[in-house]
Design an enzyme around this catalytic site. Structure first.
Site, PDB file in Angstrom:
ATOM      1  CB  ILE A  45      72.359  30.092 -53.930  1.00  0.00           C
ATOM      2  CG1 ILE A  45      71.555  28.794 -53.757  1.00  0.00           C
ATOM      3  CG2 ILE A  45      71.588  31.064 -54.810  1.00  0.00           C
ATOM      4  CD1 ILE A  45      70.231  28.969 -53.049  1.00  0.00           C
TER       5      ILE A  45
ATOM      6  CG  ASP B 298      78.967  42.308 -41.435  1.00  0.00           C
ATOM      7  OD1 ASP B 298      77.852  42.109 -41.951  1.00  0.00           O
ATOM      8  OD2 ASP B 298      79.181  42.145 -40.218  1.00  0.00           O
ATOM      9  CB  VAL B 299      75.609  42.695 -46.246  1.00  0.00           C
ATOM     10  CG1 VAL B 299      76.308  42.139 -47.472  1.00  0.00           C
ATOM     11  CG2 VAL B 299      74.997  41.584 -45.393  1.00  0.00           C
TER      12      VAL B 299
ATOM     13  CE  LYS C 237      66.617  26.314 -29.873  1.00  0.00           C
ATOM     14  NZ  LYS C 237      67.467  25.112 -29.979  1.00  0.00           N
TER      15      LYS C 237
ATOM     16  CG  LEU D 143      57.579  32.759 -31.397  1.00  0.00           C
ATOM     17  CD1 LEU D 143      58.733  33.683 -31.803  1.00  0.00           C
ATOM     18  CD2 LEU D 143      56.254  33.302 -31.913  1.00  0.00           C
TER      19      LEU D 143
ATOM     20  CG  ASN E 202      62.036  26.320 -27.328  1.00  0.00           C
ATOM     21  OD1 ASN E 202      61.616  26.443 -26.180  1.00  0.00           O
ATOM     22  ND2 ASN E 202      61.784  25.251 -28.074  1.00  0.00           N
TER      23      ASN E 202
ATOM     24  CE1 TYR F 202      66.329  32.217 -44.607  1.00  0.00           C
ATOM     25  CE2 TYR F 202      64.333  31.038 -45.235  1.00  0.00           C
ATOM     26  CZ  TYR F 202      65.583  31.529 -45.550  1.00  0.00           C
ATOM     27  OH  TYR F 202      66.102  31.325 -46.802  1.00  0.00           O
TER      28      TYR F 202
ATOM     29  CE  LYS G  44      65.827  34.791 -47.066  1.00  0.00           C
ATOM     30  NZ  LYS G  44      66.838  35.473 -47.897  1.00  0.00           N
TER      31      LYS G  44
END
Length: 451
Positions: free
Chosen positions: A221, A263-264, A297, A299, A301, A357, A361
């Site tokens: 993207i 590296d941001v 994963k 939660l 784990n 994630y 987001k």
């Protein structure tokens, strides 16, 4: 990158077989090509009596774009688009005539046609009847979008803070929704407010003379974003980690821009971006936060390494860079800055195995809404794009059955392409879109989850 099933049911013998068996047939979407017509046929403009003046204004705008504009829904036309104007509708009963006029026109809507509503946003001062109308348009548009077929889409322009339909940002948003650039944007209501637009827009090269930075630009993207911004006239600084150096150089060469290995998550990432853009290109106008990672994963784990790394890249880095950009804007080092961040439908609706994630987001959606007003003071904007299922190298690794289900969970019955995300970002980064601020635009084909 259209998936094999969609190609199969639209070509040759498999197309005929799919018709006979009644199989779902995702359409081959019409995407932007330079020089192609804006719409695929005449545009019908419909309104109630109270909104007629606004409808007349929009009709004149469309005529100025060399479109065939008609006002009579009874015309025997193969419509390229239907624009429903309900900006001054005061009671639910008043919408009836205009809405019911749209119905027969949908039967003659061309493949990849467009339905666009133009209405006003709900405000705390609205009385019950007016509030019902303004909220009703939202539900109406989202439902209509789910009824459309053959690659047609439905979206809404929502006017805020008294902005008029003659405002350039309103016109730019309408043009984006009518165009093939919005191929995978469906069922979305985008608020547009008043803001100063400098000069008349260049619809073909809206980013001419602008300098844009795209993080995570080495592939996927990010590379599509860089190419689309360059197509629209921008000089692009491509940013990615040193480990992606080969891909980064390849993208930068393709767009005739420059590469910055960075590296941001570095503490001075924002400062280095500003310095590179100004030293190499003399200015900085657009920053696209595309860099992101997944460490999925359940939660139960989840460990600290997975959680913290996703937070560091996906949201904390954006906040740090934005703070440095805001400081530069307040000093006058950058002006009219456009920041566009990558969110995700996972952050809106959630997703199993992606608590980290989705947290980040959703955080992007939140910080975008808060950053927009801060940038507005210097003539800038902050917006986000939330992709749904996009056909990338990463999604190729999703298990087959899961991948097929994800593709079909939208009104368009297919995944999007990286260029679909890039087109939305290019629109939000354009000067004429300055009236869109603090918003998150979903590029998901009207995914069936969330809003």
């Amino acid at each position: 990158m259209t998936d094999a099933y969609t190609r199969a049911v639209n070509t040759g013998l498999t197309k005929t077989l799919a018709k006979k068996l009644g199989l779902p047939r995702p359409a081959l979407l019409r995407r932007y090509k330079p020089g192609a017509p804006l719409t695929v046929g005449p545009v019908l403009v419909v309104s109630d009596d109270a909104s007629k003046a606004d409808a007349d204004t929009l009709a004149r705008t469309l005529l100025g774009w060399d479109l065939d504009v008609r006002r009579d829904a009874a015309d025997d036309a193969r419509w390229g688009a239907v624009v429903l104007v309900l900006t001054e509708t005061a009671r639910p009963e008043d919408a009836s005539g205009a809405v019911l006029a749209v119905g027969p026109a949908l039967k003659r809507l061309a493949p990849s046609g467009r339905v666009v509503t133009v209405s006003r946003a709900l405000t705390p001062a609205d009385g019950p009847e007016l509030a019902a109308v303004r909220s009703g348009v939202d539900g109406f548009l989202r439902s209509v979008a789910k009824e459309l077929r053959a690659g047609a889409t439905g979206n809404g322009v929502v006017l805020t803070d008294g902005v008029g339909v003659d405002h350039l940002s309103v016109q730019a948003t309408l043009r984006f929704f009518l165009s093939a650039k919005s191929a995978y944007v469906d069922g979305q209501m985008l608020p547009v407010g008043p803001a100063d637009v400098a000069g008349e827009p260049d619809w073909e090269r809206p980013l001419a003379g602008k300098v844009a930075v795209v993080t995570g630009a080495a592939r996927g993207i990010g590379a599509a974003i860089a190419k689309t911004l360059a197509r629209d006239g921008a000089t692009v600084v491509c940013v990615d980690v040193p480990a992606a150096g080969d891909g980064l150089a390849r993208t930068a060469n393709q767009v005739r821009g420059t590469a910055l290995q960075l590296d941001v998550t570095a503490a001075d990432a924002g400062t280095r971006i500003i310095e590179h853009a100004r030293q190499r290109h003399g200015r900085l106008d657009i920053v696209v936060h595309n860099a992101g990672i997944t460490r999925d994963k359940l939660l139960a784990n989840m460990d600290a390494a997975r959680w913290d790394s996703v937070v560091a890249v996906n949201v904390a880095s954006q906040l740090r860079i934005n703070a440095q950009l805001l400081e530069a804007a307040e000093r006058g080092d950058v002006a009219g800055l456009r920041i566009v961040s990558l969110a995700s439908t996972s952050g809106i609706a959630g997703n199993r195995g992606q608590t980290n994630y989705a947290f980040t987001k959703a955080g992007v959606v939140g910080h975008t809404a808060a950053t927009g007003p801060l940038l507005a003071a210097t003539g800038g904007t902050a917006n986000a794009v939330a992709p749904g299922f996009i056909e990338t190298d990463m999604t190729k690794h999703i298990p087959f059955a899961t991948r097929q289900v994800a593709r079909r969970l939208s009104s368009l019955l297919q995944g999007g392409e990286p260029v679909d995300v890039a087109e939305a970002i290019a629109f939000l980064a354009s000067p004429a879109a300055v009236g869109v601020n603090g918003q998150t635009l979903r590029v998901c084909g009207q995914n069936m989850v969330g809003r």
